[in-house]
Design an enzyme around this catalytic site. Structure first.
Site, PDB file in Angstrom:
ATOM      1  N   ASP A 290       0.864  -1.167   0.000  1.00 43.65           N
ATOM      2  CA  ASP A 290       0.000   0.000   0.000  1.00 43.65           C
ATOM      3  C   ASP A 290       0.910   1.229   0.000  1.00 43.65           C
ATOM      4  O   ASP A 290       2.105   1.130   0.323  1.00 43.65           O
ATOM      5  CB  ASP A 290      -0.892  -0.035   1.246  1.00 43.65           C
ATOM      6  CG  ASP A 290      -1.697   1.229   1.422  1.00 43.65           C
ATOM      7  OD1 ASP A 290      -2.314   1.692   0.439  1.00 43.65           O
ATOM      8  OD2 ASP A 290      -1.698   1.780   2.537  1.00 43.65           O
ATOM      9  N   LEU A 291       0.362   2.394  -0.331  1.00 45.10           N
ATOM     10  CA  LEU A 291       1.195   3.584  -0.435  1.00 45.10           C
ATOM     11  C   LEU A 291       1.063   4.478   0.804  1.00 45.10           C
ATOM     12  O   LEU A 291       1.931   4.487   1.668  1.00 45.10           O
ATOM     13  CB  LEU A 291       0.840   4.358  -1.705  1.00 45.10           C
ATOM     14  CG  LEU A 291       1.858   5.405  -2.144  1.00 45.10           C
ATOM     15  CD1 LEU A 291       3.160   4.752  -2.588  1.00 45.10           C
ATOM     16  CD2 LEU A 291       1.286   6.256  -3.284  1.00 45.10           C
ATOM     17  N   ASP A 292      -0.042   5.216   0.908  1.00 38.57           N
ATOM     18  CA  ASP A 292      -0.218   6.181   1.998  1.00 38.57           C
ATOM     19  C   ASP A 292      -0.307   5.489   3.352  1.00 38.57           C
ATOM     20  O   ASP A 292      -1.133   4.600   3.555  1.00 38.57           O
ATOM     21  CB  ASP A 292      -1.492   7.002   1.763  1.00 38.57           C
ATOM     22  CG  ASP A 292      -1.424   7.829   0.494  1.00 38.57           C
ATOM     23  OD1 ASP A 292      -1.063   9.002   0.574  1.00 38.57           O
ATOM     24  OD2 ASP A 292      -1.739   7.283  -0.580  1.00 38.57           O
TER      25      ASP A 292
ATOM     26  N   ASP B 125      -1.758  -0.455   6.120  1.00 39.98           N
ATOM     27  CA  ASP B 125      -1.998   0.176   7.416  1.00 39.98           C
ATOM     28  C   ASP B 125      -3.463   0.353   7.761  1.00 39.98           C
ATOM     29  O   ASP B 125      -3.818   0.515   8.929  1.00 39.98           O
ATOM     30  CB  ASP B 125      -1.341   1.562   7.442  1.00 39.98           C
ATOM     31  CG  ASP B 125      -2.063   2.564   6.546  1.00 39.98           C
ATOM     32  OD1 ASP B 125      -2.235   2.266   5.344  1.00 39.98           O
ATOM     33  OD2 ASP B 125      -2.471   3.622   7.046  1.00 39.98           O
TER      34      ASP B 125
END
Length: 244
Positions: free
Chosen positions: A19-21, A196
């Site tokens: 995942d990124l953010d 997250d």
């Protein structure tokens, strides 16, 4: 329950999904403020080489946003955007038609934001997000409005950290992982997914069902992940250590 950190050798011969953010990158108050440091670009390129292409970013961001954030290194890795709705890998770009209802939803959400200083509307290819990180008092009304609009326009309501998003349904990050894992060179390997948010739980469940592991980044909570790390910074450190 405190999750243990992942062992360093778990990355060997695996496929890595990120995942990124809030996972690879630190969360910013404004979505447009998220940036990739040069060291992180170098890390992604090193991971792509070491894993021989078995790496993908699986994000709620659109592919256009991912390209803008990641820059040139976006071409070296597989991408899945908009919560599994669109994909790009090895020159293949797969995406459905964008429903016009998203324009009407965006207009309604912008009207809401005009009455709530600090609320940010993020328009994507296949969704519209309402961020209230800088206006937490708006949470209840934002959630109620998003729920109403989802029913009115037949869109999926996606909840995240200080954000509600109305998006095209029918896919999620778990489905994206499963699709990638059916293709070479990822097929036959064990998948790892680092994420997250609650939006990452379908991916944690998918990698577990495929014999792999999830890595929860940040605050610990009930999850299908097997391992945990306290921050994006620590994940980046772990990834660098794992390929040295």
């Amino acid at each position: 329950m405190q999750l243990p950190p992942p062992p360093r050798d778990i990355l060997k011969d695996s496929t890595l999904f990120l995942d990124l953010d809030g996972t690879l990158l630190d969360i910013a108050e404004r979505p447009d403020d998220v940036a990739v440091e040069p060291e992180t670009r170098v890390l992604l390129e090193a991971l792509a080489r070491t894993l021989e292409g078995r790496i993908a970013i699986v994000s709620g961001r659109s592919l256009e946003q991912l390209d803008a954030i990641l820059g040139d290194c976006a071409t070296a890795i597989a991408l899945s955007g908009s919560h599994g709705v669109e994909h790009r890998w090895n020159g293949i770009h797969a995406r459905p038609e964008r429903p016009g209802s998203l324009d009407a939803v965006a207009e309604r959400l912008h009207e809401f934001a005009r009455h709530w200083p600090g609320v940010i509307i993020e328009e994507k290819s296949f969704g519209v997000g309402l961020h209230y990180r800088m206006a937490p008092a708006a949470e209840e009304m934002a959630s109620a409005l998003a729920g109403s609009l989802a029913g009115e326009f037949g869109l999926h309501l996606q909840r995240g950290k200080m954000v509600v998003e109305l998006r095209v349904g029918g896919r999620d990050k778990g489905a994206a992982v499963a699709s990638f894992m059916r293709r070479a060179p990822m097929a036959g390997t064990l998948p790892l997914f680092a994420g997250d948010d609650l939006t990452d739980e379908p991916a944690f469940s998918t990698v577990r069902d495929l014999g792999g592991h999830g890595i929860l980044i940040g605050e610990q909570r009930a999850t299908s992940a097997s391992y945990g790390l306290p921050s994006p910074k620590r994940l980046r450190q772990w990834l660098m250590e794992a390929i040295q």
